[in-house]
Scaffold this motif. Structure first.
Motif, PDB file in Angstrom:
ATOM      1  N   SER A 101      12.227  41.296  31.508  1.00 32.22           N
ATOM      2  CA  SER A 101      11.712  40.017  31.993  1.00 32.22           C
ATOM      3  C   SER A 101      12.793  39.252  32.752  1.00 32.22           C
ATOM      4  O   SER A 101      12.527  38.686  33.815  1.00 32.22           O
ATOM      5  N   LYS A 102      14.004  39.251  32.224  1.00 30.86           N
ATOM      6  CA  LYS A 102      15.106  38.575  32.912  1.00 30.86           C
ATOM      7  C   LYS A 102      15.331  39.173  34.287  1.00 30.86           C
ATOM      8  O   LYS A 102      15.495  38.456  35.270  1.00 30.86           O
ATOM      9  N   THR A 103      15.348  40.485  34.332  1.00 34.86           N
ATOM     10  CA  THR A 103      15.585  41.170  35.607  1.00 34.86           C
ATOM     11  C   THR A 103      14.509  40.809  36.613  1.00 34.86           C
ATOM     12  O   THR A 103      14.805  40.474  37.762  1.00 34.86           O
ATOM     13  N   ASP A 104      13.251  40.866  36.192  1.00 39.31           N
ATOM     14  CA  ASP A 104      12.143  40.553  37.100  1.00 39.31           C
ATOM     15  C   ASP A 104      12.212  39.111  37.575  1.00 39.31           C
ATOM     16  O   ASP A 104      12.071  38.835  38.765  1.00 39.31           O
ATOM     17  N   HIS A 105      12.422  38.179  36.638  1.00 34.49           N
ATOM     18  CA  HIS A 105      12.431  36.762  37.014  1.00 34.49           C
ATOM     19  C   HIS A 105      13.672  36.385  37.809  1.00 34.49           C
ATOM     20  O   HIS A 105      13.599  35.557  38.714  1.00 34.49           O
ATOM     21  N   MET A 106      14.799  37.002  37.488  1.00 28.26           N
ATOM     22  CA  MET A 106      16.008  36.720  38.261  1.00 28.26           C
ATOM     23  C   MET A 106      15.840  37.212  39.691  1.00 28.26           C
ATOM     24  O   MET A 106      16.244  36.531  40.631  1.00 28.26           O
ATOM     25  N   GLN A 107      15.241  38.380  39.848  1.00 32.89           N
ATOM     26  CA  GLN A 107      15.026  38.910  41.196  1.00 32.89           C
ATOM     27  C   GLN A 107      14.065  38.016  41.962  1.00 32.89           C
ATOM     28  O   GLN A 107      14.290  37.724  43.140  1.00 32.89           O
ATOM     29  N   ASP A 108      12.991  37.564  41.311  1.00 30.96           N
ATOM     30  CA  ASP A 108      12.039  36.659  41.968  1.00 30.96           C
ATOM     31  C   ASP A 108      12.733  35.365  42.386  1.00 30.96           C
ATOM     32  O   ASP A 108      12.540  34.877  43.500  1.00 30.96           O
ATOM     33  N   GLY A 109      13.550  34.812  41.487  1.00 29.54           N
ATOM     34  CA  GLY A 109      14.279  33.589  41.807  1.00 29.54           C
ATOM     35  C   GLY A 109      15.252  33.781  42.949  1.00 29.54           C
ATOM     36  O   GLY A 109      15.377  32.926  43.832  1.00 29.54           O
ATOM     37  N   PHE A 110      15.946  34.913  42.947  1.00 22.97           N
ATOM     38  CA  PHE A 110      16.867  35.216  44.040  1.00 22.97           C
ATOM     39  C   PHE A 110      16.112  35.340  45.353  1.00 22.97           C
ATOM     40  O   PHE A 110      16.539  34.790  46.372  1.00 22.97           O
ATOM     41  N   ASP A 111      14.982  36.075  45.335  1.00 23.17           N
ATOM     42  CA  ASP A 111      14.197  36.258  46.554  1.00 23.17           C
ATOM     43  C   ASP A 111      13.728  34.921  47.110  1.00 23.17           C
ATOM     44  O   ASP A 111      13.801  34.678  48.320  1.00 23.17           O
ATOM     45  N   GLN A 112      13.249  34.036  46.227  1.00 23.77           N
ATOM     46  CA  GLN A 112      12.791  32.717  46.674  1.00 23.77           C
ATOM     47  C   GLN A 112      13.969  31.890  47.190  1.00 23.77           C
ATOM     48  O   GLN A 112      13.861  31.209  48.207  1.00 23.77           O
ATOM     49  N   GLY A 113      15.083  31.943  46.464  1.00 23.01           N
ATOM     50  CA  GLY A 113      16.255  31.165  46.855  1.00 23.01           C
ATOM     51  C   GLY A 113      16.843  31.609  48.186  1.00 23.01           C
ATOM     52  O   GLY A 113      17.214  30.781  49.018  1.00 23.01           O
TER      53      GLY A 113
END
Length: 99
Positions: free
Chosen positions: A47-59
């Motif tokens: 979950s961390k990996t998925d959400h961190m990647q999503d946050g990075f992509d948005q950022g």
């Protein structure tokens, strides 16, 4: 005589079969706990990996968009300052806006 898993495995009152059943039940409980913990940890990590990647992509998308917008404004200000300098016009505090 069903006294539960917590009872002493080596108690003389228990039959050999009852003792083996209790040991097996305790082993099963330990395995269930170990797999449950491992599954939980795996889920948290995934979950961390998925959400961190999503946050990075948005950022990164937002950062690139804002950076381009700021670059356009800064470029316009620098161009205006240089034009005013070449034409010997007052710069009207453009230097305070342009670094």
């Amino acid at each position: 005589m069903n006294r539960g898993i917590i009872d002493d495995v080596w108690d003389d009152e228990n039959s050999e079969f009852e003792s083996e059943r209790m040991i097996a039940a305790q082993s099963l409980a330990k395995l269930e706990n170990a797999f449950s913990n491992a599954g939980y940890k795996y889920g948290v990590d995934a979950s961390k990996t998925d959400h961190m990647q999503d946050g990075f992509d948005q950022g990164i998308e937002l950062g690139l968009q804002r950076g381009k917008e700021i670059g356009v404004v800064l470029g316009a200000l620098v161009a205006q300052r240089e034009i005013r300098r070449k034409l010997h016009l007052p710069e009207e505090n453009i230097d305070s806006l342009v670094m």
